[in-house]
Design an enzyme around this catalytic site. Structure first.
Site, PDB file in Angstrom:
ATOM      1  CG  HIS A  60      -2.104   1.088   1.361  1.00 55.28           C
ATOM      2  ND1 HIS A  60      -3.118   0.981   1.951  1.00 55.28           N
ATOM      3  CD2 HIS A  60      -1.853   2.273   0.696  1.00 55.28           C
ATOM      4  CE1 HIS A  60      -3.711   1.932   1.816  1.00 55.28           C
ATOM      5  NE2 HIS A  60      -3.135   2.935   0.864  1.00 55.28           N
ATOM      6  N   GLY A 220      -9.274   6.513   8.487  1.00 58.22           N
ATOM      7  CA  GLY A 220     -10.324   6.223   7.616  1.00 58.22           C
ATOM      8  C   GLY A 220     -11.590   5.595   7.962  1.00 58.22           C
ATOM      9  CG  ASP A 274      -1.678   5.671   3.086  1.00 55.08           C
ATOM     10  OD1 ASP A 274      -1.739   5.580   1.571  1.00 55.08           O
ATOM     11  OD2 ASP A 274      -2.192   6.198   3.655  1.00 55.08           O
ATOM     12  CB  ALA A 309      -2.830  13.975   2.600  1.00 56.00           C
TER      13      ALA A 309
END
Length: 384
Positions: A60, A220, A274, A309
């Site tokens: 990811h 999230g 991420d 982010a």
């Protein structure tokens, strides 16, 4: 020419050994491991005081080095694959953001057309983060592109990627998600649940339909609750699933990292980064897909609402962090960043462990868990 690595410790697939010799065959694959008492005849590359571990697997990751899966051309993607060797990463799944259908088609076509051409860390699949998410927990995903699952559209993307698209993250409460999950899992696609407002029952239904993972657990999604159990509680409670975890100390505090690893066991935790385009870059202004981001104090945040982010984390740092936080042993940390992510993405036959006849992708570590060197297919490609 076949040669042998001699070091103080080896993190093999089924055990961690003290000392010994690891055979690197002339075809760039691992051969046998030999104990200290079985010193082989032939060329020996000696690493006194060092540890040998499988190359790390990031399933990811969006970018680094000012390169971005959504915006870079193939030369940029190859630059990214080369750069990941600095992070100890030898295999990765380029990960998209939520975007328009045409944009996602273009990306699938690019990766499909250039499959196998990367010269650095190996691209072992393509991970779609979205577009089947919920607006409430979109995070840094662009809400204007959010959709209900569409099996026909997804199969078109799979075809355009020449089968490289092998993982998707989605919100299980979206209309039609159970049917979608069941169908794509039959095709060998891994489904991960995230960017979701789902309650426990909705998340459990997604897992029962065939999903096997939770996307960057606790991020999230609603916080865990003892009164109104959510998808976060499901990530903690359900059996035989893998929880992605971002261990930069910002996305999930180290106390919660320790708690989740202790609860689930390291065999069910996949360390991910991420990471976005600001990885390995100085603080400043960047983009996350179409959204402006600023990077400061080790964090990437949206300019519009200050949401986290993505990250600027490197996987080698996540491995060191969980050891330094007393959340895992070195053996467990390596497993969570290699074997578990590879197994979760159905690519363990290609990467994720040191075993005979796998590509000799491995890293050389110092005992403080810092990276010393990265090997790809038996060749040294990066030295710290």
């Amino acid at each position: 020419m076949t040669y042998y690595i001699h070091a103080d410790k080896f993190f093999l697939e089924n055990m961690t050994t003290e000392g010994g010799y690891l055979e690197i065959q002339d075809n760039g694959q691992f051969g046998y491991y030999y104990s200290e008492q079985e010193k082989p005849a032939g060329k020996i590359v000696d690493y006194p005081g060092k540890w040998i571990a499988p190359g790390l697997v990031d399933t990811h990751v969006h970018g680094s080095l000012k390169e971005d899966v959504m915006r870079s051309d193939w030369d940029g993607i190859n630059h990214l694959s080369e750069g990941f060797l600095q992070s100890g990463v030898t295999s990765w799944l380029p990960t998209t953001y939520t975007a328009g259908a045409d944009t996602l088609s273009r990306i699938c076509q690019m990766f499909g057309d250039h499959r196998g051409e990367e010269t650095g860390a190996k691209i072992q699949g393509l991970h779609f983060e979205g577009p089947y998410f919920t607006a409430e927990h979109a995070g840094a995903e662009n809400p204007k592109y959010l959709l209900d699952p569409d099996i026909n559209q997804f199969n078109q993307w799979r075809e355009e990627s020449k089968g490289l698209l092998n993982k998707i993250s989605l919100a299980p409460e979206r209309k039609g998600s159970r049917e979608f999950i069941r169908n794509v899992v039959k095709e060998g696609v891994i489904v991960s649940l995230g960017h979701s407002s789902a309650d426990f029952e909705q998340a459990a239904a997604g897992i029962a339909a065939g999903a096997t993972m939770f996307t960057h657990t606790f991020n999230g999604m609603p916080d865990p609750s003892h009164h109104a159990p959510s998808i976060s509680n499901a990530a903690m409670a359900l059996h035989n699933v893998t929880d992605e975890l971002i261990c930069d100390g910002h996305h999930v505090k180290k106390e919660m990292v320790r708690a989740l690893i202790q609860l689930k066991g390291p065999e069910h935790i996949a360390l991910i980064t991420d990471c976005m385009e600001a990885g390995m870059m100085p603080d400043g202004d960047y983009m996350l897909g179409e959204l402006p981001v600023y990077v400061q104090d080790g964090m990437a945040r949206l300019k519009s609402n200050d949401n986290l982010a993505g990250s600027i984390l490197q996987l080698k740092t996540a491995v060191k962090n969980v050891v330094d936080w007393n959340a895992a042993t070195p053996e467990e940390a390596i497993m969570m960043a290699s074997y578990v992510p590879a197994k979760s993405a159905h690519i363990l036959d290609k990467c994720g462990s040191i075993a005979p006849d796998k590509d000799a992708d491995f890293i050389v570590l110092n005992p403080d868990m810092t990276l010393s060197e990265t090997y790809l297919s038996g060749k040294s490609r990066y030295k710290a």
